[in-house]
Design an enzyme around this catalytic site. Structure first.
Site, PDB file in Angstrom:
ATOM      1  N   ASP A 188       0.822  -1.219   0.000  1.00 55.58           N
ATOM      2  CA  ASP A 188       0.000   0.000   0.000  1.00 55.58           C
ATOM      3  C   ASP A 188       0.851   1.261   0.000  1.00 55.58           C
ATOM      4  OD1 ASP A 188       0.945  -0.390   2.604  1.00 55.58           O
ATOM      5  OD2 ASP A 188      -1.012  -0.862   3.432  1.00 55.58           O
ATOM      6  N   ASP A 228      -7.389  -2.465  14.412  1.00 54.53           N
ATOM      7  CA  ASP A 228      -8.781  -2.720  14.027  1.00 54.53           C
ATOM      8  C   ASP A 228      -8.910  -3.985  13.167  1.00 54.53           C
ATOM      9  OD1 ASP A 228      -7.748  -1.931  11.589  1.00 54.53           O
ATOM     10  OD2 ASP A 228      -9.116  -0.243  11.280  1.00 54.53           O
ATOM     11  N   HIS A 255      -7.202  -4.741  10.432  1.00 54.69           N
ATOM     12  CA  HIS A 255      -6.963  -4.614   8.983  1.00 54.69           C
ATOM     13  C   HIS A 255      -5.677  -5.322   8.565  1.00 54.69           C
ATOM     14  CE1 HIS A 255      -4.740  -0.493   9.620  1.00 54.69           C
ATOM     15  NE2 HIS A 255      -3.858  -1.461   9.594  1.00 54.69           N
ATOM     16  N   GLU A 312      -9.707  -1.836   5.549  1.00 60.76           N
ATOM     17  CA  GLU A 312     -10.324  -1.467   6.821  1.00 60.76           C
ATOM     18  C   GLU A 312     -11.594  -2.286   7.069  1.00 60.76           C
ATOM     19  OE1 GLU A 312      -8.570   0.037   8.688  1.00 60.76           O
ATOM     20  OE2 GLU A 312      -7.740   1.932   7.958  1.00 60.76           O
TER      21      GLU A 312
HETATM   22  P1  PGA Z   1       2.231  -1.322  12.728  1.00 59.56           P
HETATM   23  O1  PGA Z   1       1.037  -1.304  11.681  1.00 59.56           O
HETATM   24  O2  PGA Z   1       3.156  -2.391  12.251  1.00 59.56           O
HETATM   25  O3  PGA Z   1       2.864   0.039  12.649  1.00 59.56           O
HETATM   26  O4  PGA Z   1       1.638  -1.634  14.058  1.00 59.56           O
HETATM   27  C1  PGA Z   1       0.475  -2.506  11.291  1.00 59.56           C
HETATM   28  C2  PGA Z   1      -0.652  -2.268  10.330  1.00 59.56           C
HETATM   29  O5  PGA Z   1      -1.335  -1.230  10.419  1.00 59.56           O
HETATM   30  O6  PGA Z   1      -0.889  -3.139   9.476  1.00 59.56           O
END
Ligand code: PGA
Length: 246
Positions: A67, A136, A138, A143
């Site tokens: 992404d 959350d 994702h 999302e």
């Molecule tokens: P993070 O993010 O590794 O910074 O906790 C993970 C994500 O949002 O997929």
């Protein structure tokens, strides 16, 4: 799915890096799906060490990132282009032409997303996909509410994600609202998937992903339907799993 619980972040990073290194050694032209965020940093540091000290060779590897924020140019310090360059690519030998990251500055997002899918397919598909997980639930920027058969597209970030990612920006208002993301369906096409999670703030998302119903409320739960997925968890991230109590 396979659940591997280690006592700390260093151990999951090392073990996951060993899976990536095995894939690259056994198939030098392997196609890797890569993630950004805090979680894979330890894994990337270990890959850099293996490249420097044990000649792990990425010269035939192709990469596709999950992404990118819409609106951030590649040289913006919070762009995922910048993150990948700083934290991995400038330290190893993946040829620049083999690196693919969604273009957050494209003037035609739908056409770009379609071409990204085509490039993945024409590379032979992703052999090994690395994932983190949002608090959350994702995966990539899929999302809650995203279709579990979604493909690469523009997604609106959830409020929780904006709050989680505000730590990298001057304020939550500076976090981009949209991102180009591989879809859940794109991710599920990978032949092998490893998801890493550490810390107590991921424990409820991990439990929902591994043991909850398969639901777009937690897009990581779609991984239950994938034939070769492993979760690498530290004890805190695993703390809400039922199986961890057994
Ligand atoms: P993070 O993010 O590794 O910074 O906790 C993970 C994500 O949002 O997929």
């Amino acid at each position: 799915m396979e659940i591997i619980i280690q006592e700390n972040y260093a151990a999951i990073s090392q073990q996951a890096a060993a899976v990536v290194a095995d894939a690259v050694r056994s198939r030098p032209g392997t196609v890797l799906g890569l993630a950004t965020g805090s979680t894979p940093l330890g894994l990337y540091q270990e890959l850099i060490r293996l490249h420097r000290e044990e000649n792990l060779d990425f010269s035939q590897v192709t990469t596709f990132n999950l992404d990118e924020y819409v609106g951030l140019p590649a040289d913006h310090p919070q762009s995922y282009h910048y993150f990948m360059h700083e934290n991995l690519f400038r330290h190893i030998n993946v040829p620049a032409e083999n690196i693919h990251i969604p273009d957050g500055t494209t003037s035609d997002c739908p056409a770009f997303c379609e071409s990204y899918e085509e490039r993945i397919a024409s590379s032979g598909g992703i052999d090994l996909q690395i994932l983190g997980i949002g608090s959350d639930g994702h995966i990539a920027f899929n999302e809650p509410g995203s279709s579990l058969v979604s493909r690469t597209r523009v997604e609106t970030l959830a409020r929780q994600t904006i709050e989680d990612n505000a730590r990298f920006f001057a304020s939550a208002d500076d976090v981009p609202v949209h991102a180009i993301t591989m879809g859940v369906g794109t991710i599920l096409d990978a032949r092998k998937i490893i998801l890493l999670a550490n810390g107590a703030n991921k424990s409820s998302a991990v439990a929902a992903a591994a043991e909850g119903p398969v639901s777009s409320k937690c897009t990581a739960s779609a991984l239950q339907n994938h034939p070769d997925t492993s979760f690498f968890l530290d004890t805190e991230a695993a703390s809400q799993l039922q199986m961890a109590d057994e």
